[in-house]
Structures are given as structure tokens and as C-alpha cells.
Design an enzyme around this catalytic site. Sequence first.
Site, PDB file in Angstrom:
ATOM      1  N   ASP A 270      41.525  33.160   5.181  1.00 38.63           N
ATOM      2  CA  ASP A 270      40.422  32.319   5.649  1.00 38.63           C
ATOM      3  C   ASP A 270      39.353  32.090   4.575  1.00 38.63           C
ATOM      4  O   ASP A 270      38.345  31.436   4.823  1.00 38.63           O
ATOM      5  CB  ASP A 270      39.804  32.926   6.916  1.00 38.63           C
ATOM      6  CG  ASP A 270      39.261  31.861   7.863  1.00 38.63           C
ATOM      7  OD1 ASP A 270      39.643  30.687   7.723  1.00 38.63           O
ATOM      8  OD2 ASP A 270      38.443  32.214   8.735  1.00 38.63           O
TER       9      ASP A 270
ATOM     10  N   ASP B 237      38.895  36.871   9.121  1.00 42.34           N
ATOM     11  CA  ASP B 237      38.382  36.272  10.358  1.00 42.34           C
ATOM     12  C   ASP B 237      39.087  36.895  11.566  1.00 42.34           C
ATOM     13  O   ASP B 237      40.178  36.486  11.941  1.00 42.34           O
ATOM     14  CB  ASP B 237      38.612  34.748  10.329  1.00 42.34           C
ATOM     15  CG  ASP B 237      38.099  34.062  11.598  1.00 42.34           C
ATOM     16  OD1 ASP B 237      37.364  34.715  12.379  1.00 42.34           O
ATOM     17  OD2 ASP B 237      38.430  32.871  11.788  1.00 42.34           O
TER      18      ASP B 237
ATOM     19  N   ARG C 112      32.172  26.851  10.377  1.00 39.89           N
ATOM     20  CA  ARG C 112      31.154  25.793  10.348  1.00 39.89           C
ATOM     21  C   ARG C 112      29.754  26.394  10.256  1.00 39.89           C
ATOM     22  O   ARG C 112      28.831  25.740   9.760  1.00 39.89           O
ATOM     23  CB  ARG C 112      31.315  24.898  11.582  1.00 39.89           C
ATOM     24  CG  ARG C 112      31.193  25.632  12.890  1.00 39.89           C
ATOM     25  CD  ARG C 112      31.769  24.846  14.061  1.00 39.89           C
ATOM     26  NE  ARG C 112      33.229  24.940  14.131  1.00 39.89           N
ATOM     27  CZ  ARG C 112      33.985  24.270  14.995  1.00 39.89           C
ATOM     28  NH1 ARG C 112      33.429  23.446  15.861  1.00 39.89           N
ATOM     29  NH2 ARG C 112      35.295  24.417  14.985  1.00 39.89           N
TER      30      ARG C 112
ATOM     31  N   ASP D 273      34.507  32.681  17.163  1.00 40.20           N
ATOM     32  CA  ASP D 273      35.628  32.387  16.268  1.00 40.20           C
ATOM     33  C   ASP D 273      35.453  31.034  15.568  1.00 40.20           C
ATOM     34  O   ASP D 273      36.199  30.698  14.657  1.00 40.20           O
ATOM     35  CB  ASP D 273      36.938  32.422  17.075  1.00 40.20           C
ATOM     36  CG  ASP D 273      38.157  32.557  16.188  1.00 40.20           C
ATOM     37  OD1 ASP D 273      37.977  32.822  14.978  1.00 40.20           O
ATOM     38  OD2 ASP D 273      39.282  32.412  16.705  1.00 40.20           O
TER      39      ASP D 273
ATOM     40  N   LYS E  75      40.434  37.284  18.110  1.00 44.23           N
ATOM     41  CA  LYS E  75      41.717  36.586  18.058  1.00 44.23           C
ATOM     42  C   LYS E  75      42.818  37.483  18.620  1.00 44.23           C
ATOM     43  O   LYS E  75      42.683  38.703  18.601  1.00 44.23           O
ATOM     44  CB  LYS E  75      42.062  36.259  16.592  1.00 44.23           C
ATOM     45  CG  LYS E  75      41.282  35.093  16.020  1.00 44.23           C
ATOM     46  CD  LYS E  75      41.742  34.790  14.607  1.00 44.23           C
ATOM     47  CE  LYS E  75      40.909  33.682  13.980  1.00 44.23           C
ATOM     48  NZ  LYS E  75      41.108  32.363  14.603  1.00 44.23           N
TER      49      LYS E  75
ATOM     50  N   GLU F 107      33.383  30.261  13.368  1.00 42.11           N
ATOM     51  CA  GLU F 107      32.394  30.815  12.431  1.00 42.11           C
ATOM     52  C   GLU F 107      32.300  30.043  11.119  1.00 42.11           C
ATOM     53  O   GLU F 107      31.265  30.057  10.461  1.00 42.11           O
ATOM     54  CB  GLU F 107      32.729  32.290  12.138  1.00 42.11           C
ATOM     55  CG  GLU F 107      33.769  32.558  11.039  1.00 42.11           C
ATOM     56  CD  GLU F 107      35.145  31.989  11.327  1.00 42.11           C
ATOM     57  OE1 GLU F 107      35.452  31.736  12.508  1.00 42.11           O
ATOM     58  OE2 GLU F 107      35.911  31.768  10.376  1.00 42.11           O
TER      59      GLU F 107
ATOM     60  N   LYS G  40      34.483  27.660   2.096  1.00 47.20           N
ATOM     61  CA  LYS G  40      34.410  28.660   3.163  1.00 47.20           C
ATOM     62  C   LYS G  40      35.073  29.928   2.643  1.00 47.20           C
ATOM     63  O   LYS G  40      36.267  29.932   2.342  1.00 47.20           O
ATOM     64  CB  LYS G  40      35.132  28.153   4.420  1.00 47.20           C
ATOM     65  CG  LYS G  40      35.337  29.243   5.499  1.00 47.20           C
ATOM     66  CD  LYS G  40      36.005  28.702   6.758  1.00 47.20           C
ATOM     67  CE  LYS G  40      36.373  29.825   7.737  1.00 47.20           C
ATOM     68  NZ  LYS G  40      37.077  29.335   8.945  1.00 47.20           N
TER      69      LYS G  40
END
Length: 489
Positions: free
Chosen positions: A285, A267, A348, A344, A274, A346, A262
Site C-alpha cells: 500500500d 494497511d 485519501r 479503511d 480488513k 485512509e 501514498k
Amino acid sequence: MNFTLEQTSATSVETQCLVIGIHDASSLQGTAKLVDQLSGGELLRLIGTGDVDTDWKSTTMLHGLEGVSATRILVMGCGDTDKFDPVRYDRVCTSAGAFLRDHTASNALVCLHELECGMDTEWNLRQAAIALDKANYRYTTTRKPREGGHEPLVSVSFNAAENFAPALLEAEGFAKAFQRSRELGNLPPNICNPAYLAEQAVEIAKSYDNVSADILEKAEMSELGMRALLAVSQGSENEPKLIILKYQGADQDQRPVVLVGKGITFDSGGISLKPGPNMEQMKFDMGGAASVMGAFEACAHLQLPINVICIVAAAENMPDGKAYRPGDVITSMSGKTIEILNTDAEGRLVLCDALTYSRKFNPVAVIDVATLTGACVIALGHHASAVMSKHDDLAEELVEAGTRILDRGWRLPLWDDYMPQLKSEFADMKNVGGMPAGSVTAGCFLSRFTEDMRWAHIDCAGSVWKWGEKGGSTGRPAGLLTQFLIDQK
Ligand code: BES
Ligand code: MN
Ligand code: ZN
């Protein structure tokens, strides 16, 4: 840092610092015992007066000891003999490394591998070298070095026979993996964006004859139908990249291990923004991507006799007029549709398309690595990455690899019992599974895209970086992955 082996007696080597370990006055061994004898019992005398501390992880620097050629001697306390295990050994090596980094000495002769912690000398040597190298790292790319800082350690020798050279070579591989992973993690998100990750992959490919890099641009991803990955990036000015690194260490027809990372370089949460505090930490991230790139590089450095493919789904998750939104239904590359309930969740989404893409390589195993859920930090804290797989043997191999290198993983279940949490009225699934077992339902989501593949998911949300002031990237789980790749031969 440079590692070498030294066969001259440790007490007669000209070194800026000799590093020894002791438990207590009654159990001096090896070089520690020799130091004591040559100095006329000075070491035992100093332990007796309390000037040399024997507590676990304590450090005492001795200067100008009679009969010993080293300028200084760093005495590492190891605490109780019965409690001394591989973890305690590793922490002693780390403390020694941190101490040397902050003190004058740019070379050292280290004898810590003589200590008994239940492992063999190869392991002791390798672990010491890795720990010293990791402890020596300081991030300086976008800042001045610390005021009054000392020279870092440049070279470390171990007093061990030549036949231990392979252990040090392996340590070099691990060191490379962690260095690459940590540096990428620590870089700010305005520098380390998807294009930067792609450039770094190209750099890695240039360094080895049997490594190549392919970068898929937005148009090509669109062509392939990677609409889940593209949805995540569509609110960002920074275009996404799908980075593919290929290493060929075995016959072309040998099925590769595929590592998928990933690579969300920042993020923000997107439209499901967030909260402000600590949002800067979401530069980490891309930690999964960093660790798969690090492990991949180690594999190339060690020229392991396997084939490995590293896929990084690199994108930035930002809110914008063009951003994807809660309520959207997206068709992934697999053809399965996904209802977005939270922008959020995101990770996956970028991973599901990267995992579908990985099928074309007919892998023996696919492992995706991601800072996927805050729930993982609740479950395991910062000490372990979560390992999930329906393949018990694969899960065990990964957990064992982590235990061996002390970059540990711990298993969570992926039972079908959790699947109903992903049911949607409007699509084949939703992208969130609610509060209970947040890490497991994220894994379940990914399992919908990896059917019939030997696949494992590693959630490294807690292990990738250290929170707080002295924080920063740990480079994990690059060590676990590197060990896993080494074990594949
Ligand atoms: N990158 C985060 C997960 C994360 C959070 C990692 C904190 C490390 C520390 C991920 O993209 C995310 O935001 N996950 C959400 C999922 C939720 C909306 C289902 C989370 O964990 O809150
Ligand atoms: Mn998120
Ligand atoms: Zn994320």
C-alpha cells in the site's frame, strides 16, 4: 545490469549468448539471416524440422552453431509479422530476459531491436534494455537465493551505432526507477515502515548534488494542522513521516512538477479491520510512494532540465486504543472537515494533507499516485493504472507517457455528477462515497483539496503488484511517471 553498444558484427562477437528474433522461415532478417547464412542454412533447417519454435514468446537455445562466435544462440519466436506490435515486441524482450535469468550466461549480445514493430530503433533499444533489466530482477533481500539458481545477467550489449547511447542512458534511468520502486514495494512492512522510507529518501538525496531531502516529523505536521494524515497514523506505534525530496535541474524560479505518493507501509484497515486472507498484500500500500521515489531518482540520474518535488505521506494504518474511529470528524490542513465512515479509506486522508502542503511549491502540475481503491482493480484489472484529471491536457500527457513506455494508464472521469456521493450530515464531506464508482469518488474526494491546481490523480491499486504465487511488486507506475518527467523538458 550494465548496457553497452557493440559495433563489431554480431556473429563474430565473443559472447555467452547471442539473442535473435524470428517470425517465420520466409522472413529472416538482419542478424538472424546472417546466422543462417554463416551456419550453412542450419537455422532454416531447424525451423523446418520444428526444433526452433517461431510462436510468439517461444524460446529455443542453440549451442555450438558453425560460423558464429557466440557460445549459445537464443532464438526468440515472434509469431505473425502482421500481429507484431510494440506490446508483442516488449513481451518478447521480457521472455528473453526471464529465460536468460534462469540459464547459464552472465552476458549477452542482444539483436532484438532489429525487429520491426512500428517504432524506431531508439525506442526498440530502450524498451529491450528496460525489459531485460526488469526480467532479471529477483528479490533476495530477506531470503536465500533460489536453489540451483543461475547467475543473473550482468551485462548486455546491443549491436548498434554509438549514436544510440542516449537511448541506453534513458533505459538506465527507467531501470533505476523500476528497481527502486520494486524493492521498496517488496520489502516487508516490519522493515519498510515510514522511518525506513524517510531513510531511503535521505540516501537518494546524498547521491546527487542537486537533490535535498526534508523529513517532517509528527510534531511539525501537528503544527501545520495535518490532522487527517495524523489521524490515520495515530493507532500505530510507527510514527508518520512527511518526506519531501527536491530536485533542482532548472532555474530556481521555474515552477516544479510535484509528485505526491501514498506511503501507507501497512494497511490493516484500522478499526474497520480488513479480512484476514491476503491482508499481507497490504504491505504494497506504499506502492504509490515507491513509484514516485523511483521516478524522482530516475529524474536525478538523467539530470533532467526541470525542477521536481516528491512528497511522500508515510504512515501505517493500525487498530489500537488510540486509533481513529468511524464517526470521528477531523479537520484537515485545508480547514475542511471530514467525517470518517470507514477507517479503511485512509489513503485519501493522508493524501489530502500532502496535497494541501504541495500548494506552497506553486507547482506547474501536481500528480498524486496511490493504491487508493479496490474498485480500481475491479475496473481495470492489473493491466492499467487509472488516470483522473479535470485537466484534459494533463490526463492525455499521462496516458500518452504510459503508452509510450508500456506502463499503461487509462482515464476515468472526474465529473461533478459524482460529488453528491461525498455529502455528510456532520462534516464538509465523508471519507467514502458508497459502492458506485468507488475509484472516481475517491478521486472526487481529492479534488476538493486541489482546487485551482493543475492536478491529476493516478490510482495504481491494480498495477503496483502481481497477485498470486509468482507475485510481487511491479514497480509501476514508475515508468509512466519517468516518461512524463522526460517529456516535460
Ligand atoms: N489500500 C486500499 C485499496 C486497495 C485494496 C488496494 C485492494 C489494492 C487492493 C485502500 O486503503 C482501501 O482500503 N480502500 C477501500 C476504500 C473503501 C473503504 C471506500 C476499498 O477499496 O475497499
Ligand atoms: Mn485502506
Ligand atoms: Zn490503503
